[in-house]
Design a protein around this motif. Structure first.
Motif, PDB file in Angstrom:
ATOM      1  N   PHE A 179      37.366  16.052 -15.916  1.00  0.00           N
ATOM      2  CA  PHE A 179      36.415  15.755 -14.844  1.00  0.00           C
ATOM      3  C   PHE A 179      35.093  15.263 -15.412  1.00  0.00           C
ATOM      4  O   PHE A 179      34.518  14.287 -14.904  1.00  0.00           O
ATOM      5  N   ARG A 180      34.599  15.933 -16.439  1.00  0.00           N
ATOM      6  CA  ARG A 180      33.325  15.508 -17.028  1.00  0.00           C
ATOM      7  C   ARG A 180      33.406  14.064 -17.514  1.00  0.00           C
ATOM      8  O   ARG A 180      32.490  13.269 -17.289  1.00  0.00           O
ATOM      9  N   THR A 181      34.509  13.720 -18.169  1.00  0.00           N
ATOM     10  CA  THR A 181      34.666  12.362 -18.682  1.00  0.00           C
ATOM     11  C   THR A 181      34.696  11.343 -17.542  1.00  0.00           C
ATOM     12  O   THR A 181      34.009  10.321 -17.579  1.00  0.00           O
ATOM     13  N   GLY A 182      35.500  11.635 -16.507  1.00  0.00           N
ATOM     14  CA  GLY A 182      35.616  10.708 -15.394  1.00  0.00           C
ATOM     15  C   GLY A 182      34.342  10.597 -14.588  1.00  0.00           C
ATOM     16  O   GLY A 182      33.926   9.496 -14.206  1.00  0.00           O
ATOM     17  N   ARG A 183      33.707  11.739 -14.322  1.00  0.00           N
ATOM     18  CA  ARG A 183      32.466  11.721 -13.547  1.00  0.00           C
ATOM     19  C   ARG A 183      31.365  11.007 -14.318  1.00  0.00           C
ATOM     20  O   ARG A 183      30.589  10.240 -13.734  1.00  0.00           O
ATOM     21  N   ALA A 184      31.284  11.232 -15.617  1.00  0.00           N
ATOM     22  CA  ALA A 184      30.264  10.551 -16.416  1.00  0.00           C
ATOM     23  C   ALA A 184      30.457   9.039 -16.368  1.00  0.00           C
ATOM     24  O   ALA A 184      29.475   8.279 -16.300  1.00  0.00           O
ATOM     25  N   ALA A 185      31.699   8.588 -16.356  1.00  0.00           N
ATOM     26  CA  ALA A 185      31.955   7.148 -16.271  1.00  0.00           C
ATOM     27  C   ALA A 185      31.472   6.596 -14.942  1.00  0.00           C
ATOM     28  O   ALA A 185      30.894   5.491 -14.885  1.00  0.00           O
ATOM     29  N   VAL A 186      31.701   7.340 -13.859  1.00  0.00           N
ATOM     30  CA  VAL A 186      31.223   6.908 -12.541  1.00  0.00           C
ATOM     31  C   VAL A 186      29.699   6.824 -12.536  1.00  0.00           C
ATOM     32  O   VAL A 186      29.113   5.837 -12.037  1.00  0.00           O
ATOM     33  N   LEU A 187      29.045   7.827 -13.073  1.00  0.00           N
ATOM     34  CA  LEU A 187      27.581   7.845 -13.083  1.00  0.00           C
ATOM     35  C   LEU A 187      27.026   6.691 -13.912  1.00  0.00           C
ATOM     36  O   LEU A 187      26.042   6.051 -13.511  1.00  0.00           O
ATOM     37  N   ARG A 188      27.628   6.427 -15.055  1.00  0.00           N
ATOM     38  CA  ARG A 188      27.151   5.315 -15.893  1.00  0.00           C
ATOM     39  C   ARG A 188      27.326   3.988 -15.172  1.00  0.00           C
ATOM     40  O   ARG A 188      26.461   3.107 -15.254  1.00  0.00           O
ATOM     41  N   GLU A 217      22.246  14.377 -13.663  1.00  0.00           N
ATOM     42  CA  GLU A 217      23.616  14.855 -13.679  1.00  0.00           C
ATOM     43  C   GLU A 217      24.348  14.373 -14.905  1.00  0.00           C
ATOM     44  O   GLU A 217      25.100  15.132 -15.543  1.00  0.00           O
ATOM     45  N   LEU A 218      24.145  13.128 -15.282  1.00  0.00           N
ATOM     46  CA  LEU A 218      24.803  12.582 -16.476  1.00  0.00           C
ATOM     47  C   LEU A 218      24.368  13.358 -17.712  1.00  0.00           C
ATOM     48  O   LEU A 218      25.207  13.703 -18.570  1.00  0.00           O
ATOM     49  N   ALA A 219      23.085  13.660 -17.831  1.00  0.00           N
ATOM     50  CA  ALA A 219      22.596  14.424 -18.977  1.00  0.00           C
ATOM     51  C   ALA A 219      23.220  15.815 -19.014  1.00  0.00           C
ATOM     52  O   ALA A 219      23.625  16.312 -20.090  1.00  0.00           O
ATOM     53  N   ALA A 220      23.347  16.448 -17.826  1.00  0.00           N
ATOM     54  CA  ALA A 220      23.954  17.780 -17.767  1.00  0.00           C
ATOM     55  C   ALA A 220      25.429  17.732 -18.148  1.00  0.00           C
ATOM     56  O   ALA A 220      25.929  18.593 -18.893  1.00  0.00           O
ATOM     57  N   LEU A 221      26.145  16.721 -17.673  1.00  0.00           N
ATOM     58  CA  LEU A 221      27.564  16.604 -17.982  1.00  0.00           C
ATOM     59  C   LEU A 221      27.790  16.375 -19.462  1.00  0.00           C
ATOM     60  O   LEU A 221      28.686  16.967 -20.068  1.00  0.00           O
ATOM     61  N   THR A 222      26.993  15.518 -20.059  1.00  0.00           N
ATOM     62  CA  THR A 222      27.205  15.165 -21.459  1.00  0.00           C
ATOM     63  C   THR A 222      26.684  16.224 -22.423  1.00  0.00           C
ATOM     64  O   THR A 222      27.054  16.238 -23.591  1.00  0.00           O
ATOM     65  N   SER A 223      25.839  17.145 -21.903  1.00  0.00           N
ATOM     66  CA  SER A 223      25.372  18.244 -22.755  1.00  0.00           C
ATOM     67  C   SER A 223      26.203  19.502 -22.574  1.00  0.00           C
ATOM     68  O   SER A 223      25.995  20.499 -23.260  1.00  0.00           O
ATOM     69  N   GLY A 224      27.123  19.457 -21.575  1.00  0.00           N
ATOM     70  CA  GLY A 224      27.985  20.601 -21.335  1.00  0.00           C
ATOM     71  C   GLY A 224      27.453  21.573 -20.315  1.00  0.00           C
ATOM     72  O   GLY A 224      28.076  22.625 -20.089  1.00  0.00           O
ATOM     73  N   ASP A 225      26.321  21.278 -19.686  1.00  0.00           N
ATOM     74  CA  ASP A 225      25.754  22.167 -18.688  1.00  0.00           C
ATOM     75  C   ASP A 225      26.198  21.731 -17.303  1.00  0.00           C
ATOM     76  O   ASP A 225      26.644  20.612 -17.083  1.00  0.00           O
TER      77      ASP A 225
END
Length: 228
Positions: A179-188, A217-225
């Motif tokens: 989910f983190r990978t997919g959501r981060a791609a959407v945000l980018r 949100e992207l920063a939180a996802l990519t930092s693991g928070d």
């Protein structure tokens, strides 16, 4: 309620939404001998399906409220309002053809209500446009629908966190890492757009807070928070 933020109360929205549906199909040209009520009931049932956490009747009501504000920018506000009703009428978070199936539903239902072919085609086009939220220059109907749909991104940080949590709940079957990978791609992808909002109102009121929320949100996802 600010029109850039998601509705969080538990008020029964169905009576107001039924009235809105009746007004929308009447304005769009449905003849008086066609009863819009059964179509409203079927659509509202679809919007209340149990797999939905964000794409609910509350989201539909919010999009319609934003269209009310943006409507002067549209060439065909009636088509935009009908497109809002259909844009997530079919929604399965594990499927990729939701918009296409929703557009096909509109193409079937609207002629039954007596809506003419040109307006039906415009509604279906607008529904399909929500795959990318990237209307062509001068597509004012597309700009209004896409801005109304994306305005949730411009809520307060707390409201945005509630939205993001609801999206995560809809994808509860997806493991956290995926989910983190997919959501981060959407945000980018969203952040890479030159403009998130195309209407003058959206640009002035929603662009800056939406970008701040997406970046957080992207920063939180990519930092693991967790975001928010």
């Amino acid at each position: 309620m600010d029109i850039g933020t998601p509705r969080t109360d538990t008020t029964d929205l169905r009576p107001d939404l039924r009235a809105r549906w009746h007004a929308a199909v009447t304005t769009a040209g449905a003849p008086a001998d066609r009863d819009p009520a059964p179509y409203a009931d079927r659509l509202l049932t679809a919007w209340a399906e149990p797999q939905r956490r964000y794409h609910t009747t509350a989201h539909l009501a919010d999009v319609l409220a934003r269209i009310d504000v943006l409507a002067p920018h549209a060439a065909d506000p009636a088509a935009v309002r009908l497109a809002a009703w259909f844009h997530d009428a079919v929604y399965r978070p594990d499927r990729s053809e939701n918009e296409e199936r929703s557009a096909t539903l509109a193409e079937r239902a609207l002629p039954e209500l007596g809506i003419d072919a040109a307006r039906t085609a415009e509604v279906a086009r607008l529904v399909r446009l929500t795959v990318t939220h990237d209307p062509a220059p001068g597509d004012t109907d597309g700009e209004v629908l896409c801005d109304a749909d994306l305005a949730v991104l411009a809520g307060t940080p707390q409201e945005y966190a509630a939205y993001a949590a609801a999206v995560r709940d809809e994808y509860g079957f997806v493991p956290d890492d995926a989910f983190r990978t997919g959501r981060a791609a959407v945000l980018r992808r969203l952040l890479d757009l030159p403009r998130l909002f195309r209407t003058p109102y959206g640009t002035a009121h929603w662009e800056a807070p939406a970008r701040a929320n997406l970046a957080a949100e992207l920063a939180a996802l990519t930092s693991g928070d967790s975001p928010g």
